[in-house]
Design a protein around this motif. Sequence first.
Motif, short mmCIF file in Angstrom:
data_model
loop_
_atom_site.label_atom_id
_atom_site.label_comp_id
_atom_site.label_asym_id
_atom_site.label_seq_id
_atom_site.Cartn_x
_atom_site.Cartn_y
_atom_site.Cartn_z
N THR A 173 21.75 24.68 75.80
CA THR A 173 20.84 25.82 75.63
C THR A 173 21.14 26.63 74.37
OG1 THR A 173 22.33 27.06 77.10
CG2 THR A 173 20.34 26.11 78.10
N TRP A 175 20.82 30.49 72.05
CA TRP A 175 21.35 31.83 72.27
C TRP A 175 20.28 32.90 72.48
CZ3 TRP A 175 18.90 34.34 68.54
CH2 TRP A 175 18.69 33.71 67.31
N LYS A 199 25.95 23.33 78.79
CA LYS A 199 26.71 23.81 77.62
C LYS A 199 25.85 24.88 76.95
CE LYS A 199 27.34 23.71 73.58
NZ LYS A 199 27.36 24.87 72.65
N GLU A 202 27.39 28.83 71.64
CA GLU A 202 28.70 29.47 71.47
C GLU A 202 28.58 30.99 71.29
OE1 GLU A 202 30.48 28.37 67.51
OE2 GLU A 202 28.52 27.47 67.25
N GLY A 232 29.00 23.09 68.85
CA GLY A 232 28.15 21.91 68.80
C GLY A 232 28.92 20.63 69.10
N THR A 250 17.28 22.75 74.66
CA THR A 250 16.45 23.75 73.98
C THR A 250 17.23 24.26 72.80
OG1 THR A 250 15.27 24.38 75.99
CG2 THR A 250 15.24 25.96 74.19
N GLY A 251 16.59 24.26 71.65
CA GLY A 251 17.27 24.73 70.44
C GLY A 251 16.46 24.36 69.22
N SER A 252 17.14 24.21 68.11
CA SER A 252 16.43 23.97 66.85
C SER A 252 15.94 22.53 66.76
CB SER A 252 17.38 24.26 65.69
OG SER A 252 18.48 23.37 65.75
N LEU A 274 11.90 22.72 71.21
CA LEU A 274 12.46 22.99 69.88
C LEU A 274 11.82 24.20 69.21
CD1 LEU A 274 12.66 19.21 68.87
CD2 LEU A 274 14.36 20.60 70.06
N GLY A 275 11.86 24.20 67.91
CA GLY A 275 11.47 25.39 67.16
C GLY A 275 9.96 25.61 67.10
N CYS A 307 11.09 31.48 70.24
CA CYS A 307 10.58 30.25 69.64
C CYS A 307 9.08 30.33 69.43
CB CYS A 307 10.94 29.06 70.52
SG CYS A 307 10.69 29.39 72.25
N GLU A 403 11.47 28.48 60.24
CA GLU A 403 11.73 29.55 61.20
C GLU A 403 12.61 30.64 60.57
OE1 GLU A 403 11.99 28.53 65.74
OE2 GLU A 403 13.34 27.27 64.61
#
Length: 500
Positions: A173, A175, A199, A202, A232, A250-252, A274-275, A307, A403
């Motif tokens: 996931t 942030w 996970k 960070e 990562g 989910t992320g970039s 994603l983005g 997003c 982005e």
Amino acid sequence: MRIGIPDQAPDGISPDVTAFLKAPQMLINGQSVGGEGGSFDVFNPADGSVLAQVPSGSEADVDRAVLAAKAAMAGAWGGMSGAERTRLMLKLADLIEENGEELAQLETLENGKSIMLSRLVEVASSAEYLRYMAGWATKIRGETFDVSISVPPGTRYTAYTRKEPVGVVAAITPWNFPLNMCVWKVAPALAAGCTVVLKPAEETPLTSLRFAELAREAGFPDGVVNVITGDGATGAALVRHPGVDKITFTGSTEVGKKIGTQAMQTVKPVTLELGGKAPMVFFDDMDLNLLGPATGIGMFFNSGQTCCAGARIYVQKGIYEEAVATLKAITSSLAIGEGMNPANQINPVVSAKHFDHVNRMITQGIADGATPLLDIAAPKQGYYVAPQLFADARSDTAIMQDEVFGPVATITPFETEEEAIAMANDTRYGLGASLWTRDINRVMKLVPQVQAGTVWVNSHNIPDQNMPFGGFKQSGIGREHGTGALDNYLETKSVCVAYT
Ligand code: NAP
Ligand code: MG
């Protein structure tokens, strides 16, 4: 502690939060553990101070968590009925609410966002999401099929499908909505009967770690919910672990491509959210009173770190001057400050690294010829970025294509519907978009032409647990929410029965 009143500042940091911050631990196989890879710092974006030290999950920690998740599938959890899973999930939702204020404060401390958003979105809507998904656990079903197989002669066949949990889920996931994203993944996986190794990012691991404690308290068997913290590299170790059966990320887009490539090495199913670079299209006939919510919710919700944030504004010529003046006035009126004070509408961005990224994008935008329309001061201590609107941005420049993920948007005029749609679609992303108009005929004509997983009309940036959510183009693969979310965690098995 019960969730606080959304628009009231907390009466100081809760003692439970202070106690939790002393030694947050990972959850592996039902045990709170410190991890074998040392620890890393989590920062408060409001002032840059260190909030907590969190375990750095090693490859061995990942291995233990995946093996525990596998054992739970084969053990007590795998044998549970849907109704038993529902009960555990409802209990967890109750615990999230009972510990709501603590979770909300933790979220604001680690992410920087408004305590109001933490209470309403991260906590309250996460509890609701769990309840929604808990209901699906008793409604999993296959189909029966008439089949026309004719060999050997005289034999008859009936076929049906079973929906079976895919197995061990690796969930990774971002942030920007830490607790929400955790629940968006863990809840449908549990409803489907899977086990999970999560996970979190960070920058924001704390609410996921607290969520893990609450899952244990709710009574989930050991190994059903595991949370590993790290960077990562920890995520990559999880993705390549042979015991993982499904990856949900989910992320970039950049990291999503790496994960998708890795997943294909062992042909693992993968869901990627994603983005985005969402367009908001304002037509001449729109209700200009909606520019308030369009700015606060569409553009600058979570300080633009969503997003689906409306980052590209297109305004029809007839209302261009008035709309730009109004958007400038509204944006200038937004209060900037720390998230613990719910009166603040623009809060710090999540980290020093992200602060640098957003500022670099602003500088690059100006260098590429865009005109900044505002000159707003932001607090100097902490990761505050003043909101900015740009005119004259060229469609092929970074400020229009990449982005920013901060309180920044471009405004571009258009004349015709055809022009508006071409501009809206001029991006590699396709997550969200919105059309603002009173003309229902225009809406029905244009919606099919917009390349986005969600098209809002006269609103923007508002998801719902029952409404599929995901991306066209490079914004992702698959859909979350609704039954589609459940399908992400189920395999379909055809059973073909011969009889005479
Ligand atoms: P990110 O950099 O892609 O990181 C997302 C997660 O992946 C983090 O937990 C990260 O760990 C982990 N990770 C990084 N490299 C990895 C690798 N090689 N293998 C496995 N995991 C790895 O994204 P972010 O900066 O946290 O979040 C912002 C992005 O998320 C934006 O692009 C936004 O658009 C997107 N987003 C999309 C949605 C949606 O539903 N479509 C929703 C929210 C956010 P570390 O950070 O700990 O290194
Ligand atoms: Mg990251």
